[in-house]
Design an enzyme around this catalytic site. Structure first.
Site, PDB file in Angstrom:
ATOM      1  CB  CYS A 185      25.314  11.330  -2.969  1.00 21.14           C
ATOM      2  SG  CYS A 185      26.941  10.568  -3.530  1.00 21.14           S
ATOM      3  CB  THR A 186      26.792  15.892  -4.146  1.00 22.89           C
ATOM      4  OG1 THR A 186      25.688  16.209  -3.221  1.00 22.89           O
ATOM      5  CG2 THR A 186      27.013  17.525  -5.024  1.00 22.89           C
TER       6      THR A 186
END
Ligand SMILES: [Zn+2]
Ligand SMILES: [Zn+2]
Length: 302
Positions: A185-186
């Protein structure tokens, strides 16, 4: 006027009294003139704050004085207090909203039963050693993956993090339960929780990337296993890790390459963010302006 900065950070650690930590953090930020968003729960803290560089340094020092936050990593980014409308410090059930506050367990070392952390070069080593057996599993909202994702990644059909549990229990991904799965994820926080939820549901070999896509992209630019642009939750909207990234995103109306997410003009019942290119949005080149998401339910707005 001195230079500003933004700090991004999170830590999973038991917090006996989230409300007390919330009040302390709010007073600390107010006294330092910081703005931004902070969430506190009994599982930890997640924040993004901006302000003058000296205030940011002081904030780090003070925050690390709390025993649970000792050694917490802070990521520095360009910006300042002016990037946020106000200061918001809240105590919630979860610092990432998966809808599983009772399932998540943490101790002083972080989430219990989460995926194995891999540094960026270890991600590449895993793929070199295990080849196509390795699966990348996107831990973000499906929309974010439209403009960038890891090579051959599985992108679950989720609109918000709340949808993950139903998606994992749908049976769609059961074939992955015996394969090495790298969640990403980010910045890494969502996968701290997601990887634990996956292991609890029978995924046997689950990994997560230390520092998420951001750290991987900083290490490998466009020359690694990441492809495209990264969706980010600030006014930049997207970021790239080098010139000439792969162009994965396409306008929902005309199919042209774009990385521009826009809110559907049907603000009452839709508000979906979809990719709409400048030409369609602005009616350039003699075209008409198209400001809806393209679904039948949404009439053309203006
Ligand atoms: Zn278009
Ligand atoms: Zn719509």
């Amino acid at each position: 006027m001195s230079l500003g900065k933004i700090l991004l950070y999170y830590k999973f650690t038991p917090i006996a009294d989230p409300e007390a930590v919330r009040l302390w953090q709010r007073d600390l930020c107010e006294s330092l003139g910081l703005r931004g968003r902070i969430l506190v729960s009994r599982h930890g803290i997640n924040g993004t704050v901006g302000g003058e560089i000296t205030a940011c340094k002081r904030y780090i020092k003070k925050t690390r004085e709390y025993p649970g936050f000792k050694g917490m990593e802070f990521k520095w980014s360009e910006g300042g207090a002016e990037d946020f409308p106000r200061l918001s410090v809240k105590a919630r059930e979860e610092i990432v909203a998966f809808g599983a506050p009772e399932e998540l367990r943490v101790d002083e070392r972080g989430v219990i039963g989460g995926g194995v952390h891999l540094k960026p070069h270890e991600v590449n080593e895993l793929v070199e050693n295990r080849g196509e057996e390795v699966v990348f599993f996107d831990g973000r909202n499906a929309m974010e993956a439209q403009i960038g994702r890891f090579k051959n990644a599985v992108v679950p059909d989720v609109r918000t993090t709340h949808d993950f549990i139903a998606e994992l229990e749908s049976g769609k991904y059961d074939a992955l339960k015996d394969r090495p799965v790298v969640t990403y994820c980010t910045g890494g926080i969502r996968c701290e929780v997601l990887s634990a939820l996956m292991r609890n549901r029978g995924f046997k070999e689950v990994y997560q990337i230390d520092g998420g896509i951001v750290r991987y992209g900083e290490a490998y630019g466009n020359k690694g296993l990441w492809e495209g642009s990264l969706y980010v939750f600030d006014r930049r909207m997207t970021m790239n890790f080098g010139i000439d990234p792969a162009r994965l995103g396409r306008c929902v109306h005309c199919g042209e390459h774009t990385t521009s997410f826009r809110n559907c003009a049907n603000e009452e019942t839709c508000r979906r963010q979809v990719l709409i290119c400048d030409s369609c949005w602005n009616g350039e080149d003699g075209g008409e302006t198209i400001r809806y998401c393209g679904r039948k339910e949404c009439a053309q707005g203006s």
